[in-house]
Structure formats: structure tokens, C-alpha cells
Design a protein around this motif. Structure first.
Motif, PDB file in Angstrom:
ATOM      1  N   GLN A  59       0.569  -1.252  -0.155  1.00  0.00           N
ATOM      2  CA  GLN A  59      -0.026  -0.124  -0.185  1.00  0.00           C
ATOM      3  C   GLN A  59       0.766   1.311   0.012  1.00  0.00           C
ATOM      4  OE1 GLN A  59      -0.239  -2.673   1.916  1.00  0.00           O
ATOM      5  NE2 GLN A  59      -2.463  -3.214   2.023  1.00  0.00           N
ATOM      6  N   GLU A  60       1.946   1.178   0.578  1.00  0.00           N
ATOM      7  CA  GLU A  60       3.012   2.346   0.419  1.00  0.00           C
ATOM      8  C   GLU A  60       3.692   2.352  -0.570  1.00  0.00           C
ATOM      9  OE1 GLU A  60       6.604   4.333   3.252  1.00  0.00           O
ATOM     10  OE2 GLU A  60       5.472   2.637   4.064  1.00  0.00           O
ATOM     11  N   VAL A  61       4.274   1.369  -1.294  1.00  0.00           N
ATOM     12  CA  VAL A  61       4.934   1.283  -2.257  1.00  0.00           C
ATOM     13  C   VAL A  61       4.076   1.879  -3.435  1.00  0.00           C
ATOM     14  CG1 VAL A  61       6.003  -0.293  -3.930  1.00  0.00           C
ATOM     15  CG2 VAL A  61       6.439  -0.699  -1.633  1.00  0.00           C
ATOM     16  N   PHE A  62       2.846   1.313  -3.722  1.00  0.00           N
ATOM     17  CA  PHE A  62       2.062   1.845  -4.823  1.00  0.00           C
ATOM     18  C   PHE A  62       1.191   3.008  -4.585  1.00  0.00           C
ATOM     19  CE2 PHE A  62       3.386  -2.542  -5.485  1.00  0.00           C
ATOM     20  CZ  PHE A  62       3.875  -2.328  -6.890  1.00  0.00           C
ATOM     21  N   GLN A  63       1.339   3.375  -3.240  1.00  0.00           N
ATOM     22  CA  GLN A  63       0.280   4.597  -2.839  1.00  0.00           C
ATOM     23  C   GLN A  63      -1.110   4.528  -3.108  1.00  0.00           C
ATOM     24  OE1 GLN A  63       1.874   8.014  -1.396  1.00  0.00           O
ATOM     25  NE2 GLN A  63       2.881   5.984  -0.600  1.00  0.00           N
ATOM     26  N   THR A  64      -1.672   3.314  -2.753  1.00  0.00           N
ATOM     27  CA  THR A  64      -3.044   3.064  -3.008  1.00  0.00           C
ATOM     28  C   THR A  64      -3.323   1.614  -2.169  1.00  0.00           C
ATOM     29  OG1 THR A  64      -4.869   2.482  -4.327  1.00  0.00           O
ATOM     30  CG2 THR A  64      -2.785   1.681  -4.969  1.00  0.00           C
ATOM     31  N   SER A  65      -4.597   1.373  -1.669  1.00  0.00           N
ATOM     32  CA  SER A  65      -5.109   0.070  -1.142  1.00  0.00           C
ATOM     33  C   SER A  65      -5.740  -0.480  -2.016  1.00  0.00           C
ATOM     34  CB  SER A  65      -5.761   0.628  -0.038  1.00  0.00           C
ATOM     35  OG  SER A  65      -6.850   1.193  -0.078  1.00  0.00           O
ATOM     36  N   ASP A  66      -5.999  -0.131  -3.429  1.00  0.00           N
ATOM     37  CA  ASP A  66      -6.935  -0.799  -4.460  1.00  0.00           C
ATOM     38  C   ASP A  66      -5.952  -1.709  -5.368  1.00  0.00           C
ATOM     39  OD1 ASP A  66      -8.170  -1.286  -6.746  1.00  0.00           O
ATOM     40  OD2 ASP A  66      -9.569   0.589  -6.562  1.00  0.00           O
ATOM     41  N   LYS A  67      -6.355  -3.128  -5.121  1.00  0.00           N
ATOM     42  CA  LYS A  67      -5.507  -4.097  -5.732  1.00  0.00           C
ATOM     43  C   LYS A  67      -5.778  -3.626  -7.236  1.00  0.00           C
ATOM     44  CE  LYS A  67      -5.749  -7.807  -2.416  1.00  0.00           C
ATOM     45  NZ  LYS A  67      -6.233  -9.164  -2.339  1.00  0.00           N
ATOM     46  N   GLY A  68      -6.654  -3.258  -7.820  1.00  0.00           N
ATOM     47  CA  GLY A  68      -7.036  -3.125  -9.246  1.00  0.00           C
ATOM     48  C   GLY A  68      -6.129  -2.155  -9.908  1.00  0.00           C
ATOM     49  N   GLU A  69      -5.714  -1.021  -8.869  1.00  0.00           N
ATOM     50  CA  GLU A  69      -4.936   0.231  -9.236  1.00  0.00           C
ATOM     51  C   GLU A  69      -3.411  -0.526  -9.463  1.00  0.00           C
ATOM     52  OE1 GLU A  69      -5.179   3.411  -6.787  1.00  0.00           O
ATOM     53  OE2 GLU A  69      -7.412   3.994  -7.531  1.00  0.00           O
ATOM     54  N   GLU A 117      -2.597  -3.622  -9.985  1.00  0.00           N
ATOM     55  CA  GLU A 117      -2.440  -4.536 -11.012  1.00  0.00           C
ATOM     56  C   GLU A 117      -2.096  -3.649 -12.390  1.00  0.00           C
ATOM     57  OE1 GLU A 117      -5.382  -7.071 -10.863  1.00  0.00           O
ATOM     58  OE2 GLU A 117      -5.008  -7.908  -9.006  1.00  0.00           O
ATOM     59  N   ALA A 118      -2.954  -2.636 -12.690  1.00  0.00           N
ATOM     60  CA  ALA A 118      -3.113  -1.823 -13.778  1.00  0.00           C
ATOM     61  C   ALA A 118      -1.515  -1.199 -14.112  1.00  0.00           C
ATOM     62  CB  ALA A 118      -4.071  -0.665 -13.676  1.00  0.00           C
ATOM     63  N   PHE A 119      -1.077  -0.486 -12.763  1.00  0.00           N
ATOM     64  CA  PHE A 119       0.365   0.086 -12.734  1.00  0.00           C
ATOM     65  C   PHE A 119       1.346  -1.047 -13.099  1.00  0.00           C
ATOM     66  CE2 PHE A 119       4.422   1.082 -10.665  1.00  0.00           C
ATOM     67  CZ  PHE A 119       4.494   2.555 -10.833  1.00  0.00           C
ATOM     68  N   ASN A 175       5.904  -8.099 -13.157  1.00  0.00           N
ATOM     69  CA  ASN A 175       5.162  -9.181 -13.133  1.00  0.00           C
ATOM     70  C   ASN A 175       4.693  -9.331 -11.747  1.00  0.00           C
ATOM     71  OD1 ASN A 175       5.860 -10.768 -15.611  1.00  0.00           O
ATOM     72  ND2 ASN A 175       7.829 -10.033 -14.773  1.00  0.00           N
ATOM     73  N   PHE A 176       3.290  -9.575 -11.245  1.00  0.00           N
ATOM     74  CA  PHE A 176       2.978  -9.734  -9.864  1.00  0.00           C
ATOM     75  C   PHE A 176       2.013 -10.833  -9.541  1.00  0.00           C
ATOM     76  CE2 PHE A 176      -0.359  -7.820 -12.584  1.00  0.00           C
ATOM     77  CZ  PHE A 176      -1.494  -8.653 -12.279  1.00  0.00           C
ATOM     78  N   GLU A 177       1.964 -11.210  -8.378  1.00  0.00           N
ATOM     79  CA  GLU A 177       1.264 -12.410  -7.967  1.00  0.00           C
ATOM     80  C   GLU A 177       0.597 -11.976  -6.587  1.00  0.00           C
ATOM     81  OE1 GLU A 177       2.408 -17.216  -6.808  1.00  0.00           O
ATOM     82  OE2 GLU A 177       3.857 -15.554  -7.092  1.00  0.00           O
ATOM     83  N   TRP A 178      -0.391 -12.259  -6.249  1.00  0.00           N
ATOM     84  CA  TRP A 178      -0.993 -12.241  -5.105  1.00  0.00           C
ATOM     85  C   TRP A 178      -0.910 -13.671  -4.366  1.00  0.00           C
ATOM     86  CZ3 TRP A 178      -2.005  -7.431  -3.334  1.00  0.00           C
ATOM     87  CH2 TRP A 178      -2.290  -6.156  -4.374  1.00  0.00           C
ATOM     88  N   LEU A 179      -0.412 -13.358  -2.926  1.00  0.00           N
ATOM     89  CA  LEU A 179      -0.274 -14.625  -2.221  1.00  0.00           C
ATOM     90  C   LEU A 179      -1.311 -14.505  -1.258  1.00  0.00           C
ATOM     91  CD1 LEU A 179       3.550 -14.245  -1.684  1.00  0.00           C
ATOM     92  CD2 LEU A 179       2.398 -15.490  -3.428  1.00  0.00           C
ATOM     93  N   PRO A 180      -1.500 -15.811  -0.284  1.00  0.00           N
ATOM     94  CA  PRO A 180      -2.519 -15.930   0.709  1.00  0.00           C
ATOM     95  C   PRO A 180      -2.193 -14.749   1.887  1.00  0.00           C
ATOM     96  CG  PRO A 180      -1.571 -17.874   0.184  1.00  0.00           C
ATOM     97  CD  PRO A 180      -0.978 -16.946  -0.688  1.00  0.00           C
ATOM     98  N   GLY A 181      -3.230 -14.323   2.379  1.00  0.00           N
ATOM     99  CA  GLY A 181      -3.091 -13.601   3.203  1.00  0.00           C
ATOM    100  C   GLY A 181      -2.935 -11.795   2.921  1.00  0.00           C
ATOM    101  N   ARG A 230       3.572 -10.221  -4.374  1.00  0.00           N
ATOM    102  CA  ARG A 230       4.982 -10.590  -4.772  1.00  0.00           C
ATOM    103  C   ARG A 230       5.151  -9.794  -6.266  1.00  0.00           C
ATOM    104  NH1 ARG A 230       6.059 -16.129  -4.785  1.00  0.00           N
ATOM    105  NH2 ARG A 230       6.770 -16.065  -2.723  1.00  0.00           N
ATOM    106  N   THR A 231       6.079  -9.015  -6.602  1.00  0.00           N
ATOM    107  CA  THR A 231       6.455  -8.599  -7.884  1.00  0.00           C
ATOM    108  C   THR A 231       7.825  -9.077  -8.387  1.00  0.00           C
ATOM    109  OG1 THR A 231       7.222  -6.533  -7.138  1.00  0.00           O
ATOM    110  CG2 THR A 231       4.918  -6.765  -7.767  1.00  0.00           C
ATOM    111  N   TRP A 232       7.913  -9.031  -9.712  1.00  0.00           N
ATOM    112  CA  TRP A 232       9.414  -9.306  -9.939  1.00  0.00           C
ATOM    113  C   TRP A 232       9.491  -8.610 -11.590  1.00  0.00           C
ATOM    114  CZ3 TRP A 232       5.532 -12.818  -9.762  1.00  0.00           C
ATOM    115  CH2 TRP A 232       5.155 -13.750 -10.783  1.00  0.00           C
TER     116      TRP A 232
END
Length: 323
Positions: free
Chosen positions: A172-182, A184-186, A193-199, A203-205
Motif C-alpha cells: 500500500q505504501e509502495v504503490f500509494q494505494t490500497s486498491d488491488k486493481g490500481e 495491477e494496472a500500474f 510481473n505480479f502475484e497475489w499470495l495468501p493473506g 510479490r512482484t518481479w
């Protein structure tokens, strides 16, 4: 009233180029507007210049000053890797790591596929002890790194992996948003590349080159943050502690070769040592302004005591497409 006379510019070996300014009653912004072409030429030619004698008393004035000198808007600090506080006019505090920590030499955003060509640092309050912002020539660094290491890094490229959590920076701090859609769009826009993990973890790479060609000189520049992102940069004890508690796959940040293979830690340490040897250090004074060609010069931070306030603004976006 011209920009420079023979006495205005001071060149001392092992020190940044210094421009001494006597405003003679002229307003700082008027002076910058009148001399912006010469200032840009100084930065383009020398890579860095330390300006003394200006009077910058507010964040808003500093923002306008940099926009005048760089002849364009200042950039938002996106895809963050360190904690900073955003101020007026896209001005930010310098990285807010503990005063006892050393920040290794780095070119701003060299882990990303986009970065600012120009940086401006303003000293609002120098620390009484330490707190220097060393700079180092990344063209010279490239030349000093043994060719077999350069060839390996350039041919394999670099894979930066980040796991976002409270151990480092939450997404949320790195991307300055709490919206997952935003988020992913960024990431899609920036080829991350990104991957949502449990909890609710992320993760990005991304894979980026180890070097670039300087847009003005045409020389190769060592332009990456492998030595900074790699877990070995934290020291042996911290490295082992994080791996034991989190597992290597879930380290807050780490870097591999583009094919996923491990990087030899001794080669990264050699690069750190060479970078340290190239450092140009100076003592900050209040109102000092340092302009940097971020493609050519890296910067860091020495530990300090007491209070210290350094502000930074970034301009002129550049980049390449990740693979």
C-alpha cells in the motif's frame, strides 16, 4: 549580471564542482530563470554541481526552483523502495532510514524500467556530525568492474524480486494505494510481473538490464541496484536471520540473474567496494543545492548525529522496456 565568472566555479579534485552564487539582491527564482540554460549545461557536462549562495526557505519555493532549472514538472515518487514523506509540489524528504545506517551508492530507481534523469537535493538543515550525501561516477564504475563480471551481468540481466510486508514496505505504501486493481494496472503498464499470495500479500518481479548507454556521452553506465537489493547487502547476521525466519522465497527484496540463477556474493561485494572507492564527499551547508545527472552519478548517505533535513525533487523521466 552573468551566471559565472572565473571565480564563481570551483574545481577541486575529489570534490564536486562548486558554483558560488552572489545574488546581489536578485530573487532566487529570477536568477534561476535567467540562468537555466547554463545550469543545465553544467549538469549535462559535469554530471553534478553543488550550488552555494541561494536562499530557498520553503518546500514550495524549492519545487518552483527545480521546475525552473529542469524546465519541466517534478515527478511523483512511484514504485517506492524506501520510506519518504511527500511534501508540497512533488518534493520529498530524503530516505528516512535510521540515522545510524549507511545508504549505499545507488542511481535513483535503477531497479525499475523508469527513472528520473535529473535530481535536485536541498539542504534545509545540515547534521552537526556526518550525514554527507556522497556521489560517485557510474561511468567510471563500469570501467573499473572486471570485464568478465560486466559481460555476465549484461548478458544475463537482472531479476528483481520483492515481497511486500511490514518487514520492509507494505504494498500500500509502495504503490500509494490500497486498491488491488490500481496496483495491477500500474504493474501491467510498467511491465512488472505480479502475484497475489495468501493473506493479502503481494510479490512482484521484473527483469532489467545491468547497464545503459548514457544519452549524452554515449558511454556505458553501470545502472542497476543489484548490490543494494541483494540480501547480502544487509550483512551476514541480518541475511541469515531473515532467511531463517521468512525463507529465501519470501525475502522482502532480493535479486537474481535474469534466468533466475544466483549471483555470486563476492562479485556484488566487489561492486560495492569499487563504488565506495569512487565516492566524492562534501559537508552540507544550509541552503546548499546539488543538481545531479541521475544516469551518470549515484548517491548515498553517511550515518549522522543530531537533526538533518535534506529534500529531493526528481525530473525528466526516462526508461526502457523490460523484457
Amino acid at each position: 549580471m552573468g551566471l559565472m565568472s572565473i571565480n564563481d566555479l570551483v574545481e577541486v579534485e575529489g570534490q564536486p564542482l562548486v558554483l558560488n552564487v552572489d545574488l546581489q539582491g536578485e530573487k532566487t527564482l529570477d536568477w534561476a530563470q535567467r540562468n537555466r540554460a547554463e545550469l543545465e549545461s553544467l549538469v549535462a557536462t559535469n554530471g553534478a554541481v553543488l550550488i552555494k549562495g541561494l536562499k530557498v526557505v520553503s518546500t514550495g519555493q524549492f519545487s518552483k526552483l527545480l521546475q525552473t532549472i529542469f524546465q519541466g514538472p517534478l515527478l511523483e515518487y512511484q514504485y517506492r523502495s524506501t520510506p519518504r514523506t511527500g511534501l508540497k509540489g512533488n518534493i520529498y524528504t530524503a530516505t528516512e532510514y535510521h540515522a545510524s545506517e549507511t545508504i549505499l551508492q545507488h542511481n535513483e530507481n535503477a531497479y525499475s524500467n523508469e527513472w528520473p534523469l535529473r535530481l535536485g537535493f536541498l539542504c534545509m538543515q545540515p547534521s552537526p556530525v556526518g550525514g554527507e550525501t556522497p556521489i560517485a561516477d557510474s561511468c567510471k564504475l563500469y570501467e573499473l568492474i572486471p570485464q568478465e563480471i560486466r559481460d555476465k551481468f549484461e548478458s544475463k540481466q537482472l531479476k528483481y524480486v520483492r515481497n511486500y510486508s511490514d518487514v520492509d514496505l507494505p504494498w500500500q505504501e509502495v504503490f500509494q494505494t490500497s486498491d488491488k486493481g490500481e496496483v495491477e494496472a500500474f504493474c501491467r503498464q510498467k511491465n512488472i510481473n505480479f502475484e497475489w499470495l495468501p493473506g493479502d500479500r503481494l510479490r512482484t518481479w521484473q527483469i532489467n538490464p545491468a547497464s545503459i548507454v548514457h544519452p549524452v556521452s554515449g558511454k556505458k553506465v553501470w545502472f542497476n541496484q543489484a548490490h543494494l537489493f541483494h540480501v547480502s547487502s544487509l550483512g551476514k547476521d541480518m541475511k541469515e536471520s531473515l532467511i531463517n525466519s521468512l525463507g529465501k522465497e519470501f525475502l522482502p527484496r532480493n535479486v537474481y540473474f535474469g534466468d533466475g540463477s544466483e549471483i555470486d556474493e563476492s562479485e556484488l561485494q566487489l561492486i560495492r567496494d569499487l563504488n565506495q572507492d569512487l565516492r566524492i564527499k562534501f559537508k552540507w551547508e544550509k541552503h546548499n543545492l546539488m543538481l545531479i545527472d541521475n544516469t551518470r552519478f549515484s548517491h548515498g548517505r553517511e550515518p549522522y548525529e543530531g537533526n538533518r533535513k535534506i529534500l529531493v525533487g526528481m525530473s525528466a523521466p526516462s526508461g526502457f522496456q523490460s523484457i
